[in-house]
Design a protein around this motif. Structure first.
Motif, short mmCIF file in Angstrom:
data_model
loop_
_atom_site.label_atom_id
_atom_site.label_comp_id
_atom_site.label_asym_id
_atom_site.label_seq_id
_atom_site.Cartn_x
_atom_site.Cartn_y
_atom_site.Cartn_z
N ASP A 199 -5.77 4.68 -2.35
CA ASP A 199 -6.13 3.29 -2.68
C ASP A 199 -7.18 3.22 -3.78
O ASP A 199 -7.47 2.13 -4.30
N THR A 211 -10.87 -1.76 -3.67
CA THR A 211 -9.46 -1.49 -3.45
C THR A 211 -8.67 -2.77 -3.17
O THR A 211 -9.23 -3.83 -2.86
N ASP A 212 -7.36 -2.64 -3.21
CA ASP A 212 -6.47 -3.76 -2.97
C ASP A 212 -6.40 -4.15 -1.50
O ASP A 212 -5.71 -5.11 -1.14
N LEU A 213 -7.10 -3.42 -0.65
CA LEU A 213 -7.15 -3.76 0.77
C LEU A 213 -8.15 -4.87 1.04
O LEU A 213 -8.17 -5.43 2.14
N LEU A 215 -2.95 1.97 7.89
CA LEU A 215 -2.75 1.34 6.58
C LEU A 215 -3.76 0.23 6.29
O LEU A 215 -3.58 -0.55 5.35
N THR A 216 -4.82 0.15 7.07
CA THR A 216 -5.86 -0.87 6.84
C THR A 216 -7.15 -0.25 6.33
O THR A 216 -8.07 -0.98 5.97
N LYS A 217 -7.25 1.06 6.34
CA LYS A 217 -8.44 1.77 5.87
C LYS A 217 -8.14 2.39 4.51
O LYS A 217 -7.05 2.94 4.28
N ALA A 218 -9.11 2.32 3.62
CA ALA A 218 -8.91 2.89 2.28
C ALA A 218 -8.88 4.41 2.35
O ALA A 218 -9.63 5.04 3.11
N SER A 242 -13.79 4.47 6.13
CA SER A 242 -12.63 4.81 5.31
C SER A 242 -12.48 6.32 5.24
O SER A 242 -13.21 7.07 5.89
N PRO A 254 0.83 -1.22 0.00
CA PRO A 254 0.00 0.00 0.00
C PRO A 254 0.86 1.26 0.00
O PRO A 254 1.85 1.35 0.73
N TYR A 290 -10.39 -6.70 -5.62
CA TYR A 290 -9.58 -5.68 -6.27
C TYR A 290 -9.96 -5.56 -7.75
O TYR A 290 -9.87 -6.52 -8.51
#
Length: 611
Positions: free
Chosen positions: A146, A269-271, A63-66, A100, A35, A275
């Protein structure tokens, strides 16, 4: 699947195999760096969220929230984009409600061809698309995001946002429309008053009163020009929520669709495990779907350049032969001004996007094995949004048209083809929108009357010098010459000549706008006169032949005579200085030819100026 649509798709894939793979490799490499906030130094990250709330800072640090970028073309001079003033806060609140974060990443310029028409600013119009693409890239360049939300509607703005977004093709991206203004006076009445003004039968006061009743509130202009073509194409490519393109601004449904778009991008998102980046959605099949929908509805000729540039941004090479073959394979399903008397609101009332999708899918004219922002396939786009007890939901769209004079069926179309002809001959290549012509085809042979400026034509019309059968040539209007302005101001006088019974047509290396109508217009001529095109040798009185049945566009002068002639030299200085135009010299010099997208952004990567 329709065999012609399949064949066109396959040849686009084949000719673009290496460039598309290069593009996919590029966006995968960008994805693998993420990320992205995780690679920023503490100082970088602190700058990136310094103005955020305490909660947003905590969310971004984890770093876990978009974190979703908002890129907007808002200004309150442009009616279509004025509603965007309130959107950033609406989007931020909707995204915050689901845990987010969204940040306003940047604004892009948004100029209006309706304001600059016939004025010096119009010479910047086409180039503004590339400025918008660059501005979008600057907004997304901070490695903070993101996903992205793109706010834009009109002529060059959406293509520019698309090109910029595709340069960050690893980011999930949703386009957020604002909708058309309610209907004003009928478009035929507006056109009638314009022609009366051109003849001196009404004054400026009456003209302004008519125009003000047509363009009367916030929202997109209601005729089917480039702005509404943008919205239709983007939805068919799967980048809008289903049925969201033509919902009027200031309504509860519009607000709920805006919030839903915000929520949707966070799911891609990639989270998470779904994705779906824009670079994967915009593939060859999505691009062909966009072309099919454009041509099946008689959309804007400007997209014969814009979609070429957009495809190039996604690693694909398309050309006017692709447009032509698709046009021959798809029927014309709508009559929306200038291809009829209805407006975009009438189209929506008749069945709108849901029914259009249903007809095209049912006839095998759209690829259904595509990705969209809502998942796989296009079936969900045959539904239309509605509010039930204040909650947004989608219901099955209409089974048949409520007004068959506006929205027809594939079984009984208005025309068997999409109404776009590609012309070629010793004058080069050009496109002509035939869907709005009085006759199915243009077959004409007449002497040329040559101008090097749209204003010269206006003077000749007033003097009565054009009261005859003729093919008007307006040259040195191409991308490299003066930035390729729209020449829509030529429509009223040429329409008057046509109504007087004269056979008239236009040949130009300029643009004629998404509102190209009943006057046959061979536009976007390439090679342009400024770059050695034969247009530079045409003289008044030369016979020119135009035939959309055979695809012919020829100057009927012997090669021996043409060899003796010297090409006219462009006197473009007055179009290159003033109103900021002098600052765009390097961009004009880098612009490719019309069939290559009239684009400055890929000039160093294999494109040639003209075909």
């Amino acid at each position: 699947m329709n065999s012609v649509i399949q064949e066109v798709t396959e040849r686009i894939i084949e000719r673009s195999r290496q460039s598309r793979q290069n593009y996919l490799d590029k966006i995968e490499n960008a994805r693998l760096q993420g990320p992205h906030r995780g690679v920023l130094s503490c100082g970088n990250l602190a700058h990136g969220f310094a103005a955020c709330s305490t909660q947003d800072k905590a969310d971004l640090t984890s770093l876990t929230k978009a974190n979703i970028a908002i890129v907007s073309s808002y200004n309150d001079m442009l009616s279509a984009h004025q509603p965007y003033e309130a959107y950033p806060q609406i989007l931020k609140d909707a995204i915050r409600d689901i845990g987010s974060v969204a940040q306003f990443a940047g604004g892009v310029p948004a100029m209006c061809d309706g304001v600059t028409q016939g004025n010096p600013g119009m010479d910047l119009s086409l180039m503004s698309r590339d400025v918008i693409a660059l501005s979008t890239a600057v907004g997304l360049s901070h490695n903070m995001f993101d996903g992205a939300l793109m706010l834009g509607i009109c002529d060059k703005i959406v293509p520019g946002l698309l090109i910029g977004s595709l340069s960050f093709g690893h980011l999930p991206t949703v386009f957020v429309p604002a909708g058309p203004m309610p209907s004003g006076i009928p478009n035929k009445e507006k056109a009638r008053v314009r022609q009366m003004f051109a003849q001196g039968k009404v004054g400026r006061k009456e003209l302004l009163e008519s125009e003000s009743k047509s363009y009367h509130s916030a929202g997109t202009c209601t005729f089917y020009g480039t702005a509404n073509s943008n919205q239709l194409v983007v939805e068919v490519m799967g980048l809008h929520l289903p049925g969201s393109s033509f919902v009027n601004p200031g309504t509860d449904l519009r607000d709920e669709l805006t919030k839903a778009a915000a929520r949707q991008v966070t799911r891609l998102t990639d989270l998470g495990d779904n994705y779906t980046p824009i670079g994967h959605i915009v593939d060859a099949k999505a691009i062909v779907n966009g072309l099919v929908a454009l041509l099946a509805t008689g959309g804007s000729t400007n997209h014969t350049m814009h979609l070429v540039a957009v495809a190039r941004a996604a690693g694909y090479e398309i050309n006017w032969d692709d447009f032509s073959d698709i046009s021959n394979a798809v029927p014309l399903l709508t009559r929306i001004y200038p291809n009829g008397s209805a407006d975009i609101n009438h189209f929506t009332a008749a069945g709108g996007m849901a029914l259009l999708f249903k007809e095209l899918l049912g006839a095998g004219l759209l690829h259904n094995d595509v990705k969209t922002i809502c998942g796989d396939g296009l079936e969900q786009y045959t539904k239309e949004p509605t509010l039930k007890d204040g909650e947004l939901t989608w219901q099955d769209g209409p089974a048949e048209s409520y007004d068959k004079e506006v929205l027809a069926t594939v079984a009984k179309p208005f025309k068997p083809d999409g109404g776009l002809s590609v012309l070629h001959g010793n004058l080069g290549r050009a496109v002509m929108k035939t869907s709005a012509l009085r006759e199915a085809h243009c077959k004409m042979k007449a002497p040329a009357v040559v101008f090097e400026d749209q204003f010269e034509l206006a003077d000749a019309f007033k003097a009565g010098d054009l009261d005859k059968d003729c093919i008007v040539v307006v040259r040195f209007q191409g991308p490299a010459a003066i930035g390729m302005p729209e020449l829509h101001s030529l429509t009223p006088p040429l329409g008057v000549l046509q109504d007087k019974g004269f056979k008239v047509a236009l040949v130009t290396d300029g643009r004629m706008s998404g509102a190209s109508g009943k006057v046959p217009a061979a536009i976007h001529v390439t090679p342009e006169a400024y770059h050695g095109g034969l247009l530079a040798k045409v003289e008044t009185g030369d016979l020119i032949e135009l035939n959309t049945e055979t695809g012919e566009m020829s100057l009927l002068v012997s090669s021996e005579e043409l060899a003796k002639r010297k090409a006219m030299v462009a006197h473009t200085d007055k179009h290159q200085v003033g109103m900021g135009r002098e600052m765009f010299a390097s961009m004009r010099n880098a612009l490719t030819g019309a069939e290559q997208g009239a684009c400055s952004l890929f000039a160093g990567s294999g494109n040639q100026h003209d075909s």
